[in-house]
Design a protein around this motif. Structure first.
Motif, PDB file in Angstrom:
ATOM      1  N   PHE A 283      35.898  46.463  41.831  1.00 22.02           N
ATOM      2  CA  PHE A 283      36.306  45.062  41.821  1.00 22.02           C
ATOM      3  C   PHE A 283      35.541  44.305  40.744  1.00 22.02           C
ATOM      4  N   ASP A 284      36.256  43.708  39.814  1.00 25.33           N
ATOM      5  CA  ASP A 284      35.660  42.991  38.680  1.00 25.33           C
ATOM      6  C   ASP A 284      36.186  41.560  38.703  1.00 25.33           C
ATOM      7  N   VAL A 285      35.328  40.607  39.042  1.00 27.55           N
ATOM      8  CA  VAL A 285      35.782  39.229  39.194  1.00 27.55           C
ATOM      9  C   VAL A 285      36.302  38.663  37.877  1.00 27.55           C
ATOM     10  N   ASP A 286      35.728  39.071  36.745  1.00 28.63           N
ATOM     11  CA  ASP A 286      36.215  38.576  35.453  1.00 28.63           C
ATOM     12  C   ASP A 286      37.659  39.006  35.211  1.00 28.63           C
TER      13      ASP A 286
ATOM     14  N   MET B 135      32.266  46.535  35.006  1.00 30.21           N
ATOM     15  CA  MET B 135      32.179  47.077  36.373  1.00 30.21           C
ATOM     16  C   MET B 135      31.054  46.368  37.114  1.00 30.21           C
ATOM     17  N   VAL B 136      31.328  45.996  38.367  1.00 34.82           N
ATOM     18  CA  VAL B 136      30.338  45.295  39.174  1.00 34.82           C
ATOM     19  C   VAL B 136      29.696  46.279  40.138  1.00 34.82           C
ATOM     20  N   LEU B 137      28.393  46.422  40.066  1.00 33.71           N
ATOM     21  CA  LEU B 137      27.694  47.355  40.957  1.00 33.71           C
ATOM     22  C   LEU B 137      27.283  46.643  42.239  1.00 33.71           C
ATOM     23  N   MET B 138      27.317  47.373  43.337  1.00 37.86           N
ATOM     24  CA  MET B 138      26.950  46.805  44.633  1.00 37.86           C
ATOM     25  C   MET B 138      25.437  46.587  44.729  1.00 37.86           C
ATOM     26  N   LYS B 139      25.091  45.478  45.353  1.00 34.88           N
ATOM     27  CA  LYS B 139      23.687  45.299  45.710  1.00 34.88           C
ATOM     28  C   LYS B 139      23.470  46.027  47.027  1.00 34.88           C
ATOM     29  N   GLN B 140      22.358  46.715  47.139  1.00 38.79           N
ATOM     30  CA  GLN B 140      22.164  47.636  48.250  1.00 38.79           C
ATOM     31  C   GLN B 140      22.142  46.946  49.606  1.00 38.79           C
TER      32      GLN B 140
ATOM     33  N   GLU C 263      41.217  36.701  34.829  1.00 37.45           N
ATOM     34  CA  GLU C 263      42.238  36.888  33.794  1.00 37.45           C
ATOM     35  C   GLU C 263      43.629  36.859  34.415  1.00 37.45           C
ATOM     36  N   ILE C 264      43.783  37.482  35.584  1.00 42.76           N
ATOM     37  CA  ILE C 264      45.077  37.525  36.266  1.00 42.76           C
ATOM     38  C   ILE C 264      45.405  36.163  36.862  1.00 42.76           C
ATOM     39  N   ASP C 265      44.414  35.554  37.520  1.00 44.32           N
ATOM     40  CA  ASP C 265      44.597  34.255  38.171  1.00 44.32           C
ATOM     41  C   ASP C 265      43.442  33.344  37.778  1.00 44.32           C
ATOM     42  N   PRO C 266      43.650  32.473  36.775  1.00 44.07           N
ATOM     43  CA  PRO C 266      42.567  31.586  36.299  1.00 44.07           C
ATOM     44  C   PRO C 266      42.010  30.688  37.391  1.00 44.07           C
ATOM     45  N   HIS C 267      42.748  30.495  38.480  1.00 45.38           N
ATOM     46  CA  HIS C 267      42.301  29.617  39.569  1.00 45.38           C
ATOM     47  C   HIS C 267      41.646  30.403  40.705  1.00 45.38           C
ATOM     48  N   PHE C 268      41.318  31.678  40.449  1.00 46.08           N
ATOM     49  CA  PHE C 268      40.830  32.553  41.518  1.00 46.08           C
ATOM     50  C   PHE C 268      39.620  31.980  42.240  1.00 46.08           C
ATOM     51  N   LEU C 269      38.691  31.376  41.521  1.00 49.95           N
ATOM     52  CA  LEU C 269      37.456  30.889  42.138  1.00 49.95           C
ATOM     53  C   LEU C 269      37.517  29.407  42.520  1.00 49.95           C
TER      54      LEU C 269
END
Length: 329
Positions: A208-211, A1-6, A215-221
């Motif tokens: 939202f978890d970028v990792d 899980m990705v936590l928001m930066k304030q 996994e779903i789309d290896p070309h996401f980044l």
């Protein structure tokens, strides 16, 4: 899980295939009390913006992007709008707790989310909170069979709202759930009629978890991202300042549903009807359509009919001739 930066403004991406109920959910978000100031970016596939007219009058900033899909042709417009929002916030002109992006029903949400990782300036100011996918439980199976976008929207969703559950049987719902589970087993599921959900289930949830997206789309980044719409799918828009005859409109729509219903992915509009003081809001999806009186036309408002059809193999000349026949004598 990705936590928001304030110090980052959270982004909620609202996606889902044509007619799923995204605008209904957006109106719910804007009218319920949540003590948040939200900037809304609405993207539409056609050249005429209807959704912005269907959004309730609210004390929010509604920014419109038309005539292209947010995931490809007008993605640069999204970046410009977001940079303008940042500048306005830094100058103290506006203050937002969150930005909500409603994509067109034909959008792949992946490149929209990718924007906040590939653009350095935006990545410092914004962070994706979640991708919320609204699903039309009655029609989604047909869309999953024929349209890659419907599959992409479900695969990338952090929250999947199974909407219109009252229109299908429990057996069909179970079958749909099994299919969705094969595509995206980790997304949270919500069940709704008219998108009636607890907003705490979709706003500020940090899912939202970028990792997981890689996994779903290896070309996401990766910088390049090509998204091709079905060549058979097109958008046709009509505008008319003369009032329409309600009986003629009803007759035309009944004919269209019978003859072209399967090919009409989405049709919607605001109608100026002779003898009526209210706008008529009109919405349709395949064989289902409805029209209802909306608010009264304002004194300062130009009365005009605006209609958009999104569908397969549409004949513009034929539709335009039928539309013109609806003008009141």
């Amino acid at each position: 899980m990705v936590l928001m930066k304030q110090n980052k403004t959270p982004i909620t991406i609202l996606t889902g295939y044509l007619g799923a109920g995204k605008t209904t959910l957006l109106n719910r978000i804007l009218t319920e009390k949540h003590n948040q100031k939200i900037a809304v970016i609405v993207n539409e596939y056609g050249e005429v913006g209807i959704d912005n007219q269907l959004v309730v009058d609210a004390d929010e900033e509604i920014l419109e992007m038309n005539n292209g899909c947010i995931c490809c042709t007008v993605r640069g417009d999204l970046i410009r709008i977001l940079n303008t929002l940042v500048l306005s916030m830094e100058q103290g002109k506006v203050k937002f707790n969150r930005v909500l992006i409603e994509t067109t029903g034909l959008a792949d949400p992946a490149p929209v989310a990718q924007t906040f990782f590939m653009d350095k300036h935006l990545s410092e100011k914004f962070e994706v909170d979640s991708i919320v996918t609204v699903v039309d439980s009655k029609h989604i199976t047909k869309h999953l069979d024929n349209h890659d976008e419907a599959q992409e929207q479900i695969a990338f969703g952090d929250v999947i709202i199974l909407n219109k559950t009252d229109l299908i049987s429990s057996d069909d719902l179970n079958s749909l759930e099994r299919r969705i589970n094969q595509m995206n087993p980790t997304a949270k599921r919500l069940y709704a009629q008219n998108c009636s959900i607890d907003l705490n289930e979709i706003l500020g949830i940090h899912t939202f978890d970028v990792d997981r997206k890689i996994e779903i789309d290896p070309h996401f980044l990766e910088e390049h991202h090509h998204h091709h719409h079905d060549d058979k799918v097109s958008s046709i828009a009509f505008r008319e300042e003369k009032p329409l005859d309600l009986d003629k409109v009803n007759h035309w729509m009944s004919y269209l549903v019978q003859e072209k219903g399967e090919d009409l992915l989405r049709y919607k509009g605001v109608l100026y009807i002779k003898g009526m003081k209210e706008r008529i809001v009109f919405q349709g999806l395949h064989m289902l359509f409805s029209g209802r009186p909306d608010r009264r036309w304002k004194e300062s408002e130009r009365k005009i009919t605006e209609l958009v059809f999104i569908g397969k193999d549409l004949n513009k000349e034929e539709l335009e001739k039928q539309f013109k026949n609806c003008i009141a004598n």
